[in-house]
Write a protein that holds these residues in place. Structure first.
Motif, PDB file in Angstrom:
ATOM      1  N   THR A 216      -1.683  33.652 -49.972  1.00  0.00           N
ATOM      2  CA  THR A 216      -3.101  33.579 -50.290  1.00  0.00           C
ATOM      3  C   THR A 216      -3.794  34.679 -49.515  1.00  0.00           C
ATOM      4  O   THR A 216      -3.605  34.804 -48.305  1.00  0.00           O
ATOM      5  CB  THR A 216      -3.674  32.214 -49.860  1.00  0.00           C
ATOM      6  N   TYR A 217      -4.525  35.506 -50.231  1.00  0.00           N
ATOM      7  CA  TYR A 217      -5.302  36.533 -49.536  1.00  0.00           C
ATOM      8  C   TYR A 217      -6.765  36.333 -49.859  1.00  0.00           C
ATOM      9  O   TYR A 217      -7.137  35.852 -50.927  1.00  0.00           O
ATOM     10  CB  TYR A 217      -4.828  37.950 -49.885  1.00  0.00           C
ATOM     11  N   LEU A 218      -7.611  36.653 -48.900  1.00  0.00           N
ATOM     12  CA  LEU A 218      -9.019  36.289 -49.029  1.00  0.00           C
ATOM     13  C   LEU A 218      -9.861  37.352 -49.712  1.00  0.00           C
ATOM     14  O   LEU A 218     -10.768  37.044 -50.469  1.00  0.00           O
ATOM     15  CB  LEU A 218      -9.612  36.014 -47.640  1.00  0.00           C
ATOM     16  N   PHE A 219      -9.580  38.591 -49.419  1.00  0.00           N
ATOM     17  CA  PHE A 219     -10.504  39.623 -49.889  1.00  0.00           C
ATOM     18  C   PHE A 219      -9.781  40.721 -50.653  1.00  0.00           C
ATOM     19  O   PHE A 219      -8.772  41.245 -50.185  1.00  0.00           O
ATOM     20  CB  PHE A 219     -11.241  40.269 -48.711  1.00  0.00           C
ATOM     21  N   GLY A 220     -10.344  41.065 -51.806  1.00  0.00           N
ATOM     22  CA  GLY A 220      -9.949  42.294 -52.485  1.00  0.00           C
ATOM     23  C   GLY A 220     -10.889  43.384 -51.987  1.00  0.00           C
ATOM     24  O   GLY A 220     -11.225  43.452 -50.806  1.00  0.00           O
ATOM     25  N   ILE A 221     -11.353  44.214 -52.902  1.00  0.00           N
ATOM     26  CA  ILE A 221     -12.342  45.232 -52.531  1.00  0.00           C
ATOM     27  C   ILE A 221     -13.711  44.554 -52.555  1.00  0.00           C
ATOM     28  O   ILE A 221     -14.078  43.934 -53.554  1.00  0.00           O
ATOM     29  CB  ILE A 221     -12.300  46.405 -53.527  1.00  0.00           C
ATOM     30  N   VAL A 222     -14.434  44.621 -51.446  1.00  0.00           N
ATOM     31  CA  VAL A 222     -15.728  43.917 -51.360  1.00  0.00           C
ATOM     32  C   VAL A 222     -16.846  44.943 -51.138  1.00  0.00           C
ATOM     33  O   VAL A 222     -17.085  45.387 -50.014  1.00  0.00           O
ATOM     34  CB  VAL A 222     -15.742  42.900 -50.200  1.00  0.00           C
ATOM     35  N   PRO A 223     -17.530  45.334 -52.197  1.00  0.00           N
ATOM     36  CA  PRO A 223     -18.658  46.254 -52.019  1.00  0.00           C
ATOM     37  C   PRO A 223     -19.925  45.475 -51.678  1.00  0.00           C
ATOM     38  O   PRO A 223     -20.050  44.298 -52.023  1.00  0.00           O
ATOM     39  CB  PRO A 223     -18.787  46.922 -53.382  1.00  0.00           C
ATOM     40  N   SER A 224     -20.854  46.092 -50.986  1.00  0.00           N
ATOM     41  CA  SER A 224     -22.126  45.414 -50.697  1.00  0.00           C
ATOM     42  C   SER A 224     -23.207  46.450 -50.444  1.00  0.00           C
ATOM     43  O   SER A 224     -22.931  47.611 -50.139  1.00  0.00           O
ATOM     44  CB  SER A 224     -21.986  44.485 -49.496  1.00  0.00           C
TER      45      SER A 224
END
Lengths: 292, 719
Positions: free
Chosen positions: B701-709
């Motif tokens: 289980t991985y929490l983050f893909g690419i997270v733009p903000s």
């Protein structure tokens, strides 16, 4: 409490993704495994003898059908596939200790070894009744809690519980079996009137399959008082099979057992008391569709 | 011929005819101009860079008589790319050498192989017991209310104690003399900061708050069951600072933060509170007394409210304390001594469930109290001009206080007896001596060698098996069974500055020995368990490592590059058959690159890349059939590792509008991408059964893909 964990895990995992990955581990040297239980119900009680296999891969589990297996010096007969059964009339008595002796040349040196264990059947908890009480009220999919009603006895609260739906054992897998987590200081000697399972129109069976409940279905609740050895075994096995959530789970560890001679497994004991309830239309369950 | 003129708008100069040349005029605010004759010089306003008055020399890294210390200012923290654009100082310190995140996205951190519970986190000297919001994805610190931080990875001042591994000292930001407003709107949270004078020239205030608002959109959901769901956290900071007269100064810092998740039928709420009232009195220019009154707490509350069951569960830790600290300075010498006291209330769990009027099931886990007192003395003296020595001693007494129930166990941790302790009775105590020593030898203005030794003790322990930090964490005091944890740390290093102090280079080695370090038996029950003494196991530990860092603090390109080699092992007789095993934070190789490039006054591009060896983990090596399930078999603890962790983040800070010095309104945009190349770093690995082949496989289980903000910030100043 479990619901809170589920809630928090859901919050976390709402953004999470899962993916199959390749892992290789060393294969541990095979070890003998002996499992079996004594219950308070008259039936053939089964002792199984097998050995461990590598964790990955689909190697067949090797079983041993040529052992001499005795409980309290009474020999069990082999059913094949590593299973040995008592007479159908065998029934465990609360408070009595049973000794298991397995004689088997597992290491292949021509001299059989003895693998032994003892287990004591705990005091019986008798269910007075079970009832359905509304847990979450929605008109579309109400959730009903299965309440159990019985008198707790002083001492460790090593309860477990099975659930049957129309005589099918819903809790045939450890993940669905209920193991009480509240300690001795909770509800000591009190009259118990508490929810254990919750049911709704659809219950998860596995990742893909669901079970549907209908009006008229018979729900049977089985209360088990587990002896300490078996309680510890089931609680640990449930944790190991369910996998770990880093928020709450500690490091993995071997499931404890009580077989001497270096074998894995458990020789446990538990009591059985059952009560049933019928699902009614007022509970919001639909009518069973007619067979085509 | 040079004519020096200042602050006049006209210049007269007479050039003798026999001199050949041109008039070359240079004046602040005007373009450099070569004029063959008297002329009007065209205006060219330029923005002068700020004049920095620093209390630190440019070679502080070399000359400072401390080691294993990292300092970061609030504006340095602001430039590091952040998850969801929420600037977070704890995520920044996780990129310092010798520091690692407890797990992906967590606010827990490990210092030199220690566990997150071995870090003392102070906000203006008030303890923060659980520095996490939203399962650790965000920390409790709002960067708008933070002036800077100092992380002591060793060489912890004798004035502070109570944790084994580190001290994270976060300094709250004081308000400015002019009124100002700063507001930020981010992807998941918004924040507002107000500051200004309370009494002109004498007192200022700062108020800062932030709140996430993902749940504000839930009423728009088509799923009506989500309409009542809460899913947010908020925190409030306040700081008031004032001068009574030229010898007396007071300040107050307050913090309150809360996470709330849940709906109408169940929910959870948890958070920290902290307050610090400080009074500083100057006896003379060289000597002052700082007196503080401190209070802290962390608690959580859960409830279920359904037609058939009402249940509540709450737990927490609270403390009240005070300290008096005297510092005497003389040139490069300093002496500091004082007294600190802290009274703690532990509430491990108080719960009940009601199913009907006659069926109430309370769970009351015995509350505990403890009183910790310490006196300390430390000094720093410069000998022979280039040699500075440091020494210190902290003496601590820890008392267990009734009312409570104390459970006694034998050598095999089996329960033997329980004692009911009456209210106010001091029934068990520990003494502890924590010496400190250090030396700094300055070989030249650019090179020094340093060494330090410290012994630290920890009297309270986190009862948690979580590897990533959990809101359901409870603390327990040392008692008859649970001994105080102790650590000896030896460290030595070489510190040098190169290229005219543009680069700071440091190389440190450390060795730590731990005793009575806490772990738990296999499959422990640590939550809702009154008899925790049967679950705890104690052993020893060894941590050692090397840290290398190159840091650039000046110029348009700033940041650091670091490499850490770190090992951490534990030995607990009842775990892993008594053999050594890797601690959860044993990560041999870690590389951190944190860079920030200011192209001009408007645009700053920042990027960081982190790499570390995967965390140790226990994987099964065999299985056996029990009923319809396969039960895994393990041979040893933490002998395998997760795949290596690595991640890159980038951010672009864009100052909008005119950048004139006296502009009242300023606004800026920040674009950031967390995990730029979408690395799938496992958060957890579980095992499943393939229904087709009846074989086991691993699922991560991985929490983050690419997270733009994107975050928009606007600020207003009256000046």
């Amino acid at each position: 409490m479990r619901n809170f964990f589920i809630l928090i895990s859901c919050l976390l995992l709402c953004a999470a993704c899962t993916e199959r990955m390749d892992i290789t581990t060393d294969n541990a040297a095979p070890r003998l495994v002996i499992t079996g239980c004594i219950t308070t119900e008259a039936m053939p009680h089964i002792i199984s003898i097998s050995q461990t296999v590598g964790y990955f891969g689909n190697e067949e589990v090797k079983t041993y059908s040529d052992a001499i297996v005795k409980i309290n010096d009474v020999r069990l007969h082999s059913l094949g596939s590593g299973q040995y059964a008592t007479a159908a009339s065998f029934v465990g008595t609360p408070g009595q200790t049973y000794a298991l002796d397995v004689e088997l040349d597992y290491d292949g040196n021509g001299i059989p070894e003895h693998y032994t264990a003892e287990t004591t059947v705990p005091a019986m908890h008798v269910l007075d009744s079970v009832s359905l009480q509304l847990a979450i009220s929605t008109t579309t999919d109400p959730v009903w809690a299965i309440f159990v009603h019985f008198q707790d006895q002083p001492g460790p609260n090593t309860y477990g519980a099975h659930l049957y739906i129309n005589d099918m054992q819903y809790t045939s897998k450890i993940q669905r079996y209920y193991v009480n987590v509240f300690g001795e200081t909770t509800a000591e000697g009190q009259y118990i009137n508490f929810p254990v399972f919750s049911i709704r129109r659809e219950l998860n069976w596995d990742e893909d399959e669901k079970i549907h409940l209908y009006t008229g279905d018979n729900i049977t609740f089985e209360l088990n008082e587990l002896n300490t050895v078996y309680y510890d075994f089931l609680r640990a096995a449930k944790r190991e099979i369910s996998g770990g959530n880093p928020l709450f789970a500690g490091p993995p560890a071997n499931v404890p057992g009580n077989i001497s001679g270096g074998a894995l497994g458990v020789f446990g004991a538990y009591t059985i008391s059952r009560k049933s309830v019928i699902l009614e239309e007022k509970h919001g369950f639909p009518q069973r569709p007619e067979e085509p | 011929m040079f004519i020096l003129s200042s602050f006049c708008c006209c210049m007269n100069c007479y050039c003798p005819k026999y001199l050949w040349g041109v008039l070359f005029a240079v004046f602040c605010g005007y373009r450099a101009y070569a004029c063959p004759q008297v002329d009007t010089i065209p205006k060219d306003p330029v923005l002068l860079k700020e004049v920095v008055v620093s209390s630190e020399r440019s070679n502080t890294n070399v000359m400072r008589p401390t080691m294993s210390v990292e300092k970061l200012a609030g504006k340095q923290i602001r430039l590091v790319p952040a998850l969801f654009g929420e600037i977070d100082l704890i995520k920044v310190i996780q990129m310092l050498p010798g520091v690692q995140a407890a797990s992906e996205g967590s606010s827990g951190f490990s210092v030199r192989g220690g566990s997150p519970s071995q870090n003392l986190i102070l906000f203006d000297d008030a303890v923060i017991y659980n520095a996490s919001h939203l399962m650790g994805f965000f920390s409790t610190f709002n960067n708008e209310a933070v002036e800077g931080l100092t992380l002591y990875k060793g060489d912890i001042p004798a004035a502070y104690g109570g944790r084994l591994s580190s001290l994270l000292d976060v300094q709250g930001k004081a308000g400015a003399d002019e009124f100002g407003v700063n507001a930020g709107v981010g992807l998941i949270a918004s924040r507002l900061t107000l500051q200004g004078p309370l009494a002109p020239g004498r007192a200022t205030f700062l108020l800062a708050g932030r709140r996430t608002y993902a749940d504000l959109f839930l009423p728009l959901s088509a799923d009506r069951s989500l309409h009542d769901v809460s899913l947010y956290f908020y925190d409030l900071n306040a700081k008031v600072q004032g001068r009574i007269n030229h010898k007396n100064f007071v300040s107050f810092t307050g913090y309150y933060g809360r996470d709330k998740y849940g709906g109408g039928e169940m929910g959870i709420s948890f958070g920290n509170m902290a307050g610090a009232l400080q009074w500083k009195h100057l006896f003379s220019e060289n000597m002052y007394l700082q007196t503080e009154w401190l209070g802290s707490g962390y608690d959580y509350f859960m409830f279920a409210d359904s037609p058939s069951l009402v249940a509540e569960w709450k737990a927490g830790i609270y403390s009240m304390g005070a300290r008096a600290d005297v510092t005497w300075l003389s040139g490069n010498d300093a002496v500091r001594f004082g007294w600190a006291t802290d009274y703690k209330w532990f509430s491990p769990g108080n719960a009940y469930a009601i199913t009907d009027e006659s069926s109430k099931y309370p769970i009351n886990i015995a509350k505990k109290q403890a009183w910790e007192n310490a006196v300390y003395f430390s000094g720093q003296h410069t000998l022979f001009e280039r040699l500075t020595v440091k020494y210190g001693l902290r003496a601590t007494r820890f008392d267990n206080v009734g009312p409570t129930t104390e459970y006694l166990v034998d050598g095999n941790y089996a329960l033997t007896d329980s004692l009911r302790i009456p209210s106010g009775k001091f029934y068990n105590h520990y003494w502890g001596l924590e010496p400190r020593a250090g030396m700094t030898c300055v070989l030249s203005d650019a090179v020094s060698v340093k060494a330090s030794y410290s012994r630290t003790m920890q009297f309270i322990h986190l009862l948690s098996t979580s590897t990533s930090g959990s809101p359901l964490e409870i603390w327990a005091p040392s008692n008859h069974t649970i001994k105080p944890e102790t650590a000896h740390q030896l460290a030595a290093g070489v510190f040098t500055n190169i290229w005219d102090n543009r680069f700071e280079v440091s190389f440190e080695a450390y060795y730590k020995m731990l005793r009575h370090v806490i772990d738990f038996k296999d499959h422990p029950q640590v939550i809702m368990n009154d008899i925790i003494e049967t679950e705890v196991r104690m052993g020893s530990g060894t941590n050692y490592g090397l840290e290398f860092m190159v840091r650039k603090n000046t110029g348009s390109l700033t940041g650091w590059l670091s490499y850490t080699y770190s090992r951490a092992f534990r030995n607990v007789p009842e775990i892993n058959d008594g053999k050594d095993y890797s601690a959860p934070y044993d990560r041999p190789n870690t590389i951190n690159i944190v860079l920030s490039c200011a192209f001009n006054e408007r645009l700053t591009l920042s990027a960081n890349w982190v790499y570390s060896t995967g965390q140790p983990v226990t994987f099964p090596e065999a299985r056996y059939l029990f009923g319809n399930d396969y039960i895994p078999v393990y041979t040893a603890r933490n002998t395998y590792r997760f795949p290596d962790y690595h991640r890159m983040d980038v951010s672009l800070d864009w100052q909008l509008g005119k950048l004139t010095p006296h502009k009242k309104w300023r606004h800026a945009l920040n674009f950031s991408i967390y995990n730029l190349y979408g690395r799938k770093n496992p958060w957890t690995i579980n095992f499943k059964t393939d229904a087709d082949t009846n074989s086991q496989y691993a699922q991560m289980t991985y929490l983050f893909g690419i997270v733009p903000s994107v975050t928009y910030t606007i600020s207003f100043n009256t000046k």
